[in-house]
Scaffold this motif. Sequence first.
Motif, PDB file in Angstrom:
ATOM      1  N   GLN A  24       0.790  -1.228   0.000  1.00 12.94           N
ATOM      2  CA  GLN A  24       0.000   0.000   0.000  1.00 12.94           C
ATOM      3  C   GLN A  24       0.818   1.271   0.000  1.00 12.94           C
ATOM      4  O   GLN A  24       0.244   2.376   0.012  1.00 12.94           O
ATOM      5  CB  GLN A  24      -0.940   0.001   1.205  1.00 12.94           C
ATOM      6  CG  GLN A  24      -0.246  -0.205   2.542  1.00 12.94           C
ATOM      7  CD  GLN A  24      -1.226  -0.443   3.667  1.00 12.94           C
ATOM      8  OE1 GLN A  24      -2.042   0.408   4.002  1.00 12.94           O
ATOM      9  NE2 GLN A  24      -1.180  -1.637   4.242  1.00 12.94           N
ATOM     10  N   THR A  39      -3.992  -0.701  12.215  1.00 15.38           N
ATOM     11  CA  THR A  39      -3.669  -0.374  10.832  1.00 15.38           C
ATOM     12  C   THR A  39      -2.714  -1.417  10.273  1.00 15.38           C
ATOM     13  O   THR A  39      -2.100  -2.185  11.021  1.00 15.38           O
ATOM     14  CB  THR A  39      -3.055   1.039  10.727  1.00 15.38           C
ATOM     15  OG1 THR A  39      -2.982   1.441   9.361  1.00 15.38           O
ATOM     16  CG2 THR A  39      -1.658   1.082  11.342  1.00 15.38           C
ATOM     17  N   ARG A  40      -2.640  -1.498   8.930  1.00 15.91           N
ATOM     18  CA  ARG A  40      -1.695  -2.367   8.229  1.00 15.91           C
ATOM     19  C   ARG A  40      -1.724  -3.800   8.762  1.00 15.91           C
ATOM     20  O   ARG A  40      -0.713  -4.366   9.192  1.00 15.91           O
ATOM     21  CB  ARG A  40      -0.289  -1.783   8.266  1.00 15.91           C
ATOM     22  CG  ARG A  40      -0.215  -0.459   7.503  1.00 15.91           C
ATOM     23  CD  ARG A  40       1.153   0.168   7.465  1.00 15.91           C
ATOM     24  NE  ARG A  40       1.108   1.365   6.619  1.00 15.91           N
ATOM     25  CZ  ARG A  40       1.705   1.476   5.433  1.00 15.91           C
ATOM     26  NH1 ARG A  40       2.407   0.471   4.945  1.00 15.91           N
ATOM     27  NH2 ARG A  40       1.615   2.597   4.732  1.00 15.91           N
ATOM     28  N   TRP A 304      -6.502   3.629   7.518  1.00 17.32           N
ATOM     29  CA  TRP A 304      -5.605   3.421   6.371  1.00 17.32           C
ATOM     30  C   TRP A 304      -4.806   4.687   6.111  1.00 17.32           C
ATOM     31  O   TRP A 304      -5.345   5.784   6.072  1.00 17.32           O
ATOM     32  CB  TRP A 304      -6.407   3.109   5.108  1.00 17.32           C
ATOM     33  CG  TRP A 304      -7.117   1.806   5.083  1.00 17.32           C
ATOM     34  CD1 TRP A 304      -6.662   0.620   4.565  1.00 17.32           C
ATOM     35  CD2 TRP A 304      -8.448   1.538   5.551  1.00 17.32           C
ATOM     36  NE1 TRP A 304      -7.618  -0.363   4.686  1.00 17.32           N
ATOM     37  CE2 TRP A 304      -8.722   0.174   5.280  1.00 17.32           C
ATOM     38  CE3 TRP A 304      -9.439   2.318   6.151  1.00 17.32           C
ATOM     39  CZ2 TRP A 304      -9.943  -0.413   5.597  1.00 17.32           C
ATOM     40  CZ3 TRP A 304     -10.643   1.743   6.486  1.00 17.32           C
ATOM     41  CH2 TRP A 304     -10.889   0.385   6.205  1.00 17.32           C
ATOM     42  N   SER A 331     -13.412   0.450  -2.721  1.00 16.81           N
ATOM     43  CA  SER A 331     -12.351   1.462  -2.731  1.00 16.81           C
ATOM     44  C   SER A 331     -12.409   2.249  -4.033  1.00 16.81           C
ATOM     45  O   SER A 331     -12.441   1.676  -5.122  1.00 16.81           O
ATOM     46  CB  SER A 331     -10.978   0.813  -2.593  1.00 16.81           C
ATOM     47  OG  SER A 331      -9.940   1.715  -2.942  1.00 16.81           O
ATOM     48  N   GLU A 350      -6.297  -8.377   6.044  1.00 18.12           N
ATOM     49  CA  GLU A 350      -6.824  -7.548   4.963  1.00 18.12           C
ATOM     50  C   GLU A 350      -6.429  -8.155   3.619  1.00 18.12           C
ATOM     51  O   GLU A 350      -5.315  -8.658   3.452  1.00 18.12           O
ATOM     52  CB  GLU A 350      -6.278  -6.117   5.075  1.00 18.12           C
ATOM     53  CG  GLU A 350      -6.759  -5.186   3.974  1.00 18.12           C
ATOM     54  CD  GLU A 350      -6.292  -3.745   4.162  1.00 18.12           C
ATOM     55  OE1 GLU A 350      -6.493  -2.932   3.226  1.00 18.12           O
ATOM     56  OE2 GLU A 350      -5.722  -3.420   5.240  1.00 18.12           O
TER      57      GLU A 350
END
Length: 386
Positions: A24, A39-40, A304, A331, A350
């Motif tokens: 990302q 996150t991540r 994100w 997205s 994810e």
Amino acid sequence: MIRILALIVAATAVGITATAQVTQGRPNAGFDPAFPEQTRAPALPDTPVTVEVFVDGLESPWGIAPLGNGQFLVTEKPGALRVINADGGVSAPLQGLPDVAAQGQGGLLDVAVSPRFTQDRTVYWTYSKAVRGGFVTAAARGVLSSDGSLNGVSDIFVQDNPARNGRHFGSRIIPTEDGTVWITTGDRGAGDSGTLVQDIESTHGKVIRINADGTAPADNPFVGRAGDDRIWSLGHRNIQGAALGPGGLWTVEHGPRGGDELNQPQAGLNYGWPVVSYGINYRGSDVGQGAARGPGFEEPVYYWDPVIAPGGMMFYDGPYADWQGDLLIASLNPGALVRLKLRNGRVIGEERMLTDVGRIRDVQVLDGGAVLLLLDAGEVLRVTPG
């Protein structure tokens, strides 16, 4: 005509054994998460999917909702509401909608049907409305007749404090079994100077909860005290995804450069915008206090950075076991179907799929387990996992 676009086959694995993060790019801001799963998350194993073009030729579609019998309602941002038939055919625009102010990001936005649609034929939608002084987010309802027109149309929510720009209208709408309706709004493009988002007498940047007739439920947090009694939660930048799942309502909202957030909004709580954010302003400056968190503000479940620019979302409840209970999010930028696996209210994995199909605006899970994706480019894709 329905046609197969692609058969994407990838190796699968049971559980989540991967530890690498989803590819990302570098974050825009240097904030550390408040907890490890924020996150991540680790990359989930790739899912094999079949992709078909179900519908094409739509004009800027924004929201989609099932009618039953293989039919769907779909909104087009310039102002048309149409029926998609089971064979992929699309009707002429339905009659009876109020005037839509298709300005910038505004237009005819989300659509949903009553949980008792087979009995009451009630349809709900959100749209940008021209009022004295500018434009606002509004929500309406009407009864779909057998001749394809909407009757008894009335607004059930009209935002206050109009703005003349065409940005950040939100907005998703979810009618529920208990007769209440969730509506999400944006900050109307005010950026980090948007003081109305923190104002409990304004509906900018809020989750709204109303009865189907537009009145406030008696158990809303601001009923009987200072504040607009339709407000459920505050401090949101631009919520364009909402879904009912474990524990109630979940939302996903656009941050600035970085800081898109997944939240589970709770009654009367403040989610920070524009005082704190996990992102930075587009011009590179700090947002608000230059901090990601602060006293009195709730932490996002997940964020994100860089952003995914979220659209609609749904929890997967179909028969494909590897996705059961997962959250599917559209997205817009960089464009993908984002899948999150949750455990005990935390994101533990994810996956990003279909990163080459463009801007995905909305998601609809079908009874048989396939997923419909609404593309800004005017297509509806049917994606079948496994």
